[in-house]
Scaffold this active site. Structure first.
Site, PDB file in Angstrom:
ATOM      1  N   CYS A  75       0.783  -1.241   0.000  1.00  0.00           N
ATOM      2  CA  CYS A  75       0.000   0.000   0.000  1.00  0.00           C
ATOM      3  C   CYS A  75       0.813   1.289   0.000  1.00  0.00           C
ATOM      4  O   CYS A  75       0.715   2.096  -0.925  1.00  0.00           O
ATOM      5  CB  CYS A  75      -0.943   0.007   1.206  1.00  0.00           C
ATOM      6  SG  CYS A  75      -2.221  -1.256   1.163  1.00  0.00           S
ATOM      7  N   HIS A 129      -1.740   5.738   2.540  1.00  0.00           N
ATOM      8  CA  HIS A 129      -1.871   4.614   3.464  1.00  0.00           C
ATOM      9  C   HIS A 129      -2.370   5.108   4.819  1.00  0.00           C
ATOM     10  O   HIS A 129      -2.064   6.233   5.238  1.00  0.00           O
ATOM     11  CB  HIS A 129      -0.521   3.903   3.624  1.00  0.00           C
ATOM     12  CG  HIS A 129      -0.593   2.700   4.504  1.00  0.00           C
ATOM     13  ND1 HIS A 129      -1.314   1.575   4.170  1.00  0.00           N
ATOM     14  CD2 HIS A 129      -0.062   2.443   5.716  1.00  0.00           C
ATOM     15  CE1 HIS A 129      -1.219   0.686   5.126  1.00  0.00           C
ATOM     16  NE2 HIS A 129      -0.453   1.175   6.081  1.00  0.00           N
TER      17      HIS A 129
END
Length: 504
Positions: A75, A129
């Site tokens: 991510c 993220h």
């Protein structure tokens, strides 16, 4: 009088033409849609068993990029490269603990660039993220609606680690820094989360993505009333673990027809650290170590597919509102998954590698005035290219720090010659710290594992021939007949991404 009236009428017509011209030439809006852990297993990618009608709507009005590659298949590094237009070795983000502003305190992000050029920039849901937002990116503070990780009381009770602190369900840790598990096959890790999937009779807005869609719809109404163009970033969490979705999305699939991965084994002759089993999945209740039983693997795939369709439905609500407000014709829509995902391929789950399943992710783009509407391209593109592409489509200058290339020309000519390679990477903790640099050419995937401290020290090589081995099951780097090819690819890797750029 007659002459004056005629002149007046002509002036009115001329003024009307000027207004019409200015309206059609007004800066385009941008709807920027991120979908977490979404692999290119969608209707518009030729997988007609997946129910993704709304994502397919974007494809029908735009272009499908069949070979789009992330810079690192996890991510934060991936999203950082998208938002900064820089690669992981520049951002210094190789894990889930580092903010890019540490290495690049003054970098102008994608949203920030649009904001600096007169756009109203707003973000919601998972764009960066979890926990690593960037305030300079937005015109107003980023928003993330909160919702429980599960709907069923028994699953909430099992969820020892509350999802309110991590609404994205992010990876428990960066697998690259954790040694392989030594637990015996069939054993389970002590539960720190609830189950890996949930099927419940609940409304869409029970979960985070439903609330994000509602917020996006309400926000579009407000943006439509503003005099300036907008850049709206909307991030959806599913199909990230846990695979929770209302029952009606599970009901779209017959579990008896769900096919398991055709290659549930590690690549032959590859280094043992190339593919990791998927510790992220095993943090969930009831998931055993080792190979998963077929029934459980099928349940997980069922949940993943249901979560895709659930996220797709939320995307549809946003698209419907965009059209209802009359904004669609002058809005660029970009949809991207932050990386691919394994569903049992190579006897592994999740991401965290350089393999095709992880590095290849969905990318769709629809732009006003593009010529190749409804087409697809096999051109090699990278997620670091998204920033310059959107900037060029909006008529904005390109910042000097960008390490990608605008693929705007492909929107008119999808078959034109393009990049000779796409570049990804992933770290490992073995041998005192390794970095695997992966080169994806038209035909091959070539990965060089080197010491992070000294790139001249090569620990291992991987080479896969996609025409004969599209699943990357056989590493052929050590075969004597490939010595010349390996040398050629090594030179191409050493020359790096600047040498792979398309010729102008």
């Amino acid at each position: 009088m007659h002459l004056n009236l005629l002149l007046g009428l002509n002036l009115m017509v001329a003024a009307g033409n000027i207004l019409a011209a200015s309206a059609t030439s007004s800066p385009p809006n941008v709807l920027f849609i991120a979908v977490d852990d979404l692999r290119p297993e969608l209707g518009c990618y030729g997988k007609d068993y997946i129910q993704s009608p709304n994502i397919d709507r974007i494809a029908q009005a735009g272009m499908v990029f069949e070979r789009a590659y992330v810079q690192q298949a996890v991510c934060s590094p991936s999203r950082t490269s998208v938002m900064t237009g820089a690669r992981p070795d520049t951002t210094k983000v190789w894990d889930l603990q580092t903010h890019f502003r540490k290495a690049l305190p003054d970098v102008v992000t994608l949203g920030q660039h649009f904001k600096n050029h007169g756009y109203f920039v707003q973000g919601m849901g998972k764009i960066y993220h979890g926990g690593y937002d960037d305030a300079p990116t937005w015109s107003v503070p980023w928003q993330n609606p909160k919702a429980p990780g599960y709907a069923l009381p028994e699953n909430l009770a099992l969820n020892e680690r509350p999802f309110a602190a991590d609404p994205t369900g992010g990876a428990v840790t960066n697998q690259s820094t954790r040694p392989p598990s030594r637990r015996p096959a069939g054993s389970t890790r002590p539960g720190s989360r609830g189950p890996a999937f949930e099927c419940a009779e609940v409304p869409d807005n029970t979960y985070t993505d439903g609330k994000v869609a509602e917020l996006a719809v309400a926000t579009l109404k407000n943006l439509a009333a503003k005099p300036q163009p907008f850049f709206l970033a909307v991030g959806f969490v599913k199909p990230h673990l846990p695979f929770v979705a209302p029952k009606r999305y599970w009901d779209l699939y017959d579990p008896a027809k769900i096919q398991l991965a055709p290659n549930p084994f590690r690549p032959q002759d590859a280094p043992d650290y190339a593919i990791q089993a998927g510790g992220e999945l095993r943090a969930y209740h009831g998931i055993p170590e080792g190979s998963l039983p077929p029934d459980l693997a099928r349940q997980l795939k069922h949940g993943y597919y249901a979560a895709i369709s659930y996220a797709d439905a939320q995307i549809g609500k946003v698209l419907d509102e965009l059209e209802r407000l009359g904004l669609r014709t002058n809005t660029i829509i970009a949809l991207w998954g932050d990386h691919g995902w394994k569903l049992g391929e190579h006897d592994a789950w999740c991401k965290h590698s350089n393999c095709e399943d992880d590095a290849n992710a969905p990318l769709l783009l629809s732009a006003p005035g593009m010529k190749a509407v409804g087409q697809r391209t096999k051109a090699l593109v990278e997620f670091v290219d998204i920033y310059p592409t959107l900037a060029e489509l909006a008529g904005l200058p390109l910042p000097g720090h960008l390490e990608g290339t605008s693929f705007k020309p492909l929107l008119d000519d999808p078959q034109r010659p393009w990049k000779t390679a796409a570049f990804s990477q992933y770290p490992r903790s073995q041998r005192g710290g390794l970095m695997g640099y992966s080169l994806r050419t038209d035909r091959y995937r070539f990965t060089v594992w080197v010491s992070r401290k000294d790139h001249s020290k090569v620990d291992a090589l991987e080479l896969y021939d996609h025409p004969t081995d599209p699943q990357e099951n056989q590493n052929i780097a050590k075969r004597p007949e490939n010595v010349g090819l390996v040398e050629q690819l090594m030179v191409q890797w050493q020359q790096g991404w600047p040498a792979a750029k398309p010729k102008s």
